[in-house]
Design an enzyme around this catalytic site. Sequence first.
Site, PDB file in Angstrom:
ATOM      1  N   ARG A  60       3.556  -0.402   0.429  1.00  0.00           N
ATOM      2  CA  ARG A  60       3.711   0.780   1.287  1.00  0.00           C
ATOM      3  C   ARG A  60       4.569   0.519   2.526  1.00  0.00           C
ATOM      4  O   ARG A  60       5.057   1.464   3.141  1.00  0.00           O
ATOM      5  CB  ARG A  60       2.341   1.360   1.641  1.00  0.00           C
ATOM      6  CG  ARG A  60       1.697   2.069   0.448  1.00  0.00           C
ATOM      7  CD  ARG A  60       0.380   2.718   0.809  1.00  0.00           C
ATOM      8  NE  ARG A  60      -0.602   1.754   1.239  1.00  0.00           N
ATOM      9  CZ  ARG A  60      -1.413   1.080   0.423  1.00  0.00           C
ATOM     10  NH1 ARG A  60      -1.376   1.282  -0.864  1.00  0.00           N
ATOM     11  NH2 ARG A  60      -2.265   0.204   0.898  1.00  0.00           N
ATOM     12  N   GLU A  97     -10.023 -10.719   1.979  1.00  0.00           N
ATOM     13  CA  GLU A  97     -11.475 -10.638   2.164  1.00  0.00           C
ATOM     14  C   GLU A  97     -12.180 -11.462   1.069  1.00  0.00           C
ATOM     15  O   GLU A  97     -13.109 -12.202   1.327  1.00  0.00           O
ATOM     16  CB  GLU A  97     -11.900  -9.170   2.093  1.00  0.00           C
ATOM     17  CG  GLU A  97     -13.210  -8.899   2.767  1.00  0.00           C
ATOM     18  CD  GLU A  97     -13.537  -7.422   2.739  1.00  0.00           C
ATOM     19  OE1 GLU A  97     -12.637  -6.600   2.526  1.00  0.00           O
ATOM     20  OE2 GLU A  97     -14.730  -7.103   2.924  1.00  0.00           O
TER      21      GLU A  97
HETATM   22  P1  AMP Z   1      -4.643  -6.253   6.208  1.00  0.00           P
HETATM   23  O1  AMP Z   1      -6.117  -6.413   6.101  1.00  0.00           O
HETATM   24  O2  AMP Z   1      -4.209  -5.836   7.595  1.00  0.00           O
HETATM   25  O3  AMP Z   1      -3.914  -7.458   5.700  1.00  0.00           O
HETATM   26  O4  AMP Z   1      -4.269  -5.041   5.253  1.00  0.00           O
HETATM   27  C1  AMP Z   1      -3.800  -5.288   3.971  1.00  0.00           C
HETATM   28  C2  AMP Z   1      -3.084  -4.096   3.401  1.00  0.00           C
HETATM   29  O5  AMP Z   1      -4.056  -3.262   2.818  1.00  0.00           O
HETATM   30  C3  AMP Z   1      -2.284  -3.281   4.376  1.00  0.00           C
HETATM   31  O6  AMP Z   1      -0.923  -3.422   4.030  1.00  0.00           O
HETATM   32  C4  AMP Z   1      -2.743  -1.867   4.177  1.00  0.00           C
HETATM   33  O7  AMP Z   1      -1.696  -1.110   3.591  1.00  0.00           O
HETATM   34  C5  AMP Z   1      -3.886  -1.940   3.188  1.00  0.00           C
HETATM   35  N1  AMP Z   1      -5.168  -1.457   3.711  1.00  0.00           N
HETATM   36  C6  AMP Z   1      -6.192  -2.204   4.144  1.00  0.00           C
HETATM   37  N2  AMP Z   1      -7.250  -1.452   4.467  1.00  0.00           N
HETATM   38  C7  AMP Z   1      -6.879  -0.177   4.243  1.00  0.00           C
HETATM   39  C8  AMP Z   1      -7.537   1.102   4.401  1.00  0.00           C
HETATM   40  N3  AMP Z   1      -8.802   1.203   4.850  1.00  0.00           N
HETATM   41  N4  AMP Z   1      -6.841   2.212   4.079  1.00  0.00           N
HETATM   42  C9  AMP Z   1      -5.577   2.120   3.620  1.00  0.00           C
HETATM   43  N5  AMP Z   1      -4.910   0.970   3.446  1.00  0.00           N
HETATM   44  C10 AMP Z   1      -5.552  -0.164   3.756  1.00  0.00           C
END
Ligand code: AMP
Length: 173
Positions: A60, A97
């Site tokens: 995205r 995670e």
């Molecule tokens: P991160 O935990 O910041 O590494 O997030 C990983 C990826 O997952 C990001 O690029 C977001 O696009 C996606 N992501 C994580 N949590 C969400 C959520 N609650 N809603 C939408 N996209 C999410």
Amino acid sequence: MDLKSLIRDIPDFPKKGIVFRDITTLLNNPQGLRQTIDSLTLKCQENNFFPDYVVGMESRGFIFAPPLAYNLKAGFVPVRKPGKLPAPVHTIKYELEYGTDKLEIHQDAVVKGSKVLIVDDVIATGGTARATSYLLDSLGCELVGFAFVVELKALEGRSRLPNVPIVSLVEYQ
Ligand code: AMP
């Protein structure tokens, strides 16, 4: 226009307990899409982000990084999942995670010493953005900042990122 009202909440996706912030309902709204790109551009300009390249992460990040790069008169560089980029790459393994994942960038994606901005749709834990910043370190460029459409504040992703300015448009507590 209230951009948050265009983002749809999907409970228990992709797994139980996660509220997925679905931006497809923002993207298919002509005014919402335009305002998102325009506001992100303005925030970057206000923060003196004048990068040579905007880096977006698969998938995205690819939606928002190219129009932002176009507006900021920068190039676009993709960071991709393993095995997708055809030329020699640098790879980073990072923690999710549950388990680990990998991201890759072309070794010749940017000119050494250039200024780079990292862009993604959502910052959650910050793990993806942090891994991307490490990839850029390995290319010897200067990180000027991060820009996100959505920030999930409760997960404190900012605290995991290097000490450069971070902008986001829509916050969730
Ligand atoms: P991160 O935990 O910041 O590494 O997030 C990983 C990826 O997952 C990001 O690029 C977001 O696009 C996606 N992501 C994580 N949590 C969400 C959520 N609650 N809603 C939408 N996209 C999410």
